[in-house]
Enzyme design. Sequence first.
Site, PDB file in Angstrom:
ATOM      1  N   SER A 194       0.846  -1.340  -0.008  1.00 24.44           N
ATOM      2  CA  SER A 194      -0.041   0.042   0.174  1.00 24.44           C
ATOM      3  C   SER A 194       0.694   1.312   0.133  1.00 24.44           C
ATOM      4  CB  SER A 194      -0.970   0.061   0.932  1.00 24.44           C
ATOM      5  OG  SER A 194      -2.172  -0.928   1.530  1.00 24.44           O
ATOM      6  N   ARG A 195       2.255   1.336  -0.434  1.00 22.75           N
ATOM      7  CA  ARG A 195       2.994   2.516  -0.361  1.00 22.75           C
ATOM      8  C   ARG A 195       3.336   2.389   1.031  1.00 22.75           C
ATOM      9  NH1 ARG A 195       4.053  -0.145  -4.647  1.00 22.75           N
ATOM     10  NH2 ARG A 195       3.784   0.975  -6.556  1.00 22.75           N
ATOM     11  N   LEU A 196       3.111   2.317   2.051  1.00 25.13           N
ATOM     12  CA  LEU A 196       3.305   2.057   3.632  1.00 25.13           C
ATOM     13  C   LEU A 196       4.766   2.076   3.580  1.00 25.13           C
ATOM     14  CD1 LEU A 196      -0.232   2.162   4.783  1.00 25.13           C
ATOM     15  CD2 LEU A 196       1.057   3.851   3.933  1.00 25.13           C
TER      16      LEU A 196
END
Length: 216
Positions: A194-196
């Site tokens: 999640s691009r986290l």
Amino acid sequence: MIDPQLADLRKTYAQRTLTEADVQPDAVRQFRAWLDEAISAQVEEPTALTLATVSEAGQPSARVVLLKGLPDDAGFLFFTNYDSRKGQELATGALAAMTFFWPALERQVRVEGRVEKAPEELSTEYFQSRPRASQVGAWASPQSQPIQSREELEQREHEVEARFAGQEPLPRPDHWGGYILRPQRIEFWQGRPSRLHDRIVYEMHGLGWTISRLAP
């Protein structure tokens, strides 16, 4: 205009995690641990890095070079022609940045700091350990300067070969040698879903490192 073919290129990162408990107190030693993992994993060109410098006019430039050592676990060593564009920019502004990217491990490392010339004896030792063809090339190439043709470069190579015929190793040219980047900031980036992404940053304060987490 957004290019759908490019916009749809994406990958989910999910191999590993990175927490404050995972890392060592010293930033360069933590880097060495990650570099050793990259070498053990046989990633392509594990020592390749993007080196960014800035001109007197404030124009940034970047290029890929190879890391050749971590002297005293306190710096990042690379070699180049002192008369090249990067050499000229480092002569007028000693600050630089490096980025390592190991996509197979979903990792990158960003390094910022001050650059100094390596000791001459270290530069000579490394230069004379290189293959002879690389030694000749360092003498033959006026790096970053305009030349008329490929044939001109090859002619310069032939002239250097003739000049140093039967001599090995070659002497190190005065215009060629090493630099050591002394880091003030090193960021370790681990890809996450999640691009986290996980981002742990070390910053030098006084004689020691402080460690904190950054938002992705």
